[in-house]
Design an enzyme around this catalytic site. Sequence first.
Site, PDB file in Angstrom:
ATOM      1  N   PRO A  23      59.204 -68.097 -23.336  1.00  0.00           N
ATOM      2  CA  PRO A  23      58.922 -69.335 -22.584  1.00  0.00           C
ATOM      3  C   PRO A  23      58.985 -69.075 -21.079  1.00  0.00           C
ATOM      4  CG  PRO A  23      60.611 -69.673 -24.268  1.00  0.00           C
ATOM      5  CD  PRO A  23      60.420 -68.203 -24.150  1.00  0.00           C
ATOM      6  N   GLN A  99      59.935 -73.744 -27.292  1.00  0.00           N
ATOM      7  CA  GLN A  99      61.352 -73.827 -26.960  1.00  0.00           C
ATOM      8  C   GLN A  99      61.689 -75.258 -26.550  1.00  0.00           C
ATOM      9  OE1 GLN A  99      63.104 -72.522 -23.083  1.00  0.00           O
ATOM     10  NE2 GLN A  99      63.980 -70.843 -24.289  1.00  0.00           N
ATOM     11  N   TYR A 186      71.995 -74.354 -18.456  1.00  0.00           N
ATOM     12  CA  TYR A 186      71.456 -75.663 -18.819  1.00  0.00           C
ATOM     13  C   TYR A 186      72.442 -76.396 -19.723  1.00  0.00           C
ATOM     14  CZ  TYR A 186      67.102 -73.917 -16.737  1.00  0.00           C
ATOM     15  OH  TYR A 186      66.163 -73.415 -15.870  1.00  0.00           O
ATOM     16  N   ARG A 231      68.554 -69.198 -27.663  1.00  0.00           N
ATOM     17  CA  ARG A 231      68.667 -68.367 -26.463  1.00  0.00           C
ATOM     18  C   ARG A 231      70.077 -68.409 -25.898  1.00  0.00           C
ATOM     19  NH1 ARG A 231      64.681 -67.325 -21.352  1.00  0.00           N
ATOM     20  NH2 ARG A 231      63.932 -65.805 -22.865  1.00  0.00           N
ATOM     21  N   LEU A 307      62.607 -57.410 -17.956  1.00  0.00           N
ATOM     22  CA  LEU A 307      61.869 -56.374 -17.234  1.00  0.00           C
ATOM     23  C   LEU A 307      61.356 -55.265 -18.147  1.00  0.00           C
ATOM     24  CD1 LEU A 307      63.274 -55.610 -13.676  1.00  0.00           C
ATOM     25  CD2 LEU A 307      61.118 -56.605 -14.366  1.00  0.00           C
ATOM     26  N   GLY A 329      57.531 -60.929 -20.458  1.00  0.00           N
ATOM     27  CA  GLY A 329      57.208 -62.128 -19.695  1.00  0.00           C
ATOM     28  C   GLY A 329      56.449 -61.844 -18.422  1.00  0.00           C
ATOM     29  N   ARG A 330      57.155 -61.417 -17.390  1.00  0.00           N
ATOM     30  CA  ARG A 330      56.516 -61.200 -16.085  1.00  0.00           C
ATOM     31  C   ARG A 330      55.356 -60.209 -16.185  1.00  0.00           C
ATOM     32  NH1 ARG A 330      61.901 -61.511 -15.710  1.00  0.00           N
ATOM     33  NH2 ARG A 330      62.855 -62.946 -14.231  1.00  0.00           N
TER      34      ARG A 330
END
Length: 393
Positions: A23, A99, A186, A231, A307, A329-330
């Site tokens: 996500p 998610q 969160y 997560r 990464l 992801g990135r």
Amino acid sequence: MALLFTPYQLRGMRARNRVVIPPMQQSTGVDGMATDWHLAHLARFAMGGAGIVFVESTAVEERGRNTHGDVGLWKDEQIAPLARIAEAIRRDGAVAAIQLGHTGRKAALQKWWNGHGPLTEADAARGEPAWPVAGPSPLPVGPGWPTPQVLETADVEQLIQRWREAARRAREAGFEALEVHGAHGYLIHQFLSPVANQRTDRYGQHRWRFALDVAEAVRKEWPDDKPLFWRVSLADVADGGLEFDEMAGLLRALKDRGVDVVDCSSGGGISSYPTQGKSVSNSLLFRAELAARLREASGLQVMGVGLVVEPQTAEDYLQAGQADLVAVGREALYNPNWPVHAEVALGANDNYGTWPLQYRMYLIRRAAAADALRKADSTKSTRPAAPHTEASS
């Protein structure tokens, strides 16, 4: 075949490989609704060969949004746009996943491109006002952050039902896997942390209680043949938050309540934003050895993220038993075709069979042409030189 490109079966879900798009918030929703941006953004990862594609963290209530641009599932009207996205992901061969989250006291932030701090009067002047945030205790994230309204016991119980209702909407939208966001400081993470949770009711006396109740509520709505991910922030264990034994115990309790996979986020402390003020080595790299220990201690499958740039790195995590799935992801934002390019790099490509059908003819011909050029160049370089004669001089 590279382990990264072996199929992954869990409950009734079958992914074509072990590459996951995690996500990633886009801050481009309109009134909590997914847009054409989300459709194009997510469908291209499925076209690029990923096994599982996750929709960004999707708010279970309006108050739980991170920014004004967050996508939500707090009302039925939000189902249809997400159903369209789930269908597109499936059509291009990937598992459609989503998610669910609630940012708690970290809500009401600016979008990334506006600073990503708490909303200000200047933001309100351009149509993005702040809203009251909520949390387990009246403790702000830090200086300059709003003090959260305390969720009373009855509020917490109502909020748990909102998680269940959001899971029902995710099911109706056609998603095949679901993840609960319990990390990055969160709301669920706030209840778990003694830093943010100083309550005296049952949700403070037993800090796991909220997480376990959310897991039970979601699993009641989420079909038995579909996997449930959870997560966590490994930064907790590595950087002085939850101790390893407590994290492992929590994960075992979540497994008992129907959680299948622990998504091991590499950053995300309780106070700062996931990567705020931290070095790359501490916040972005996948903590592979720690994930492997949690995998063994909890009995859960592990999704690693952090990464992952080179295909061999992902393969090594799998071969070492440090992960069962690897999220990219990135690097996938930089190269949406990372999975199919990784197939080539790891020697798993078979005549472009995993590329979209519409592309294969062109790529096969491209490869044949390149091969012909290489052979021609090779012939030229190995051809004997013409004998030197007076006539040729």
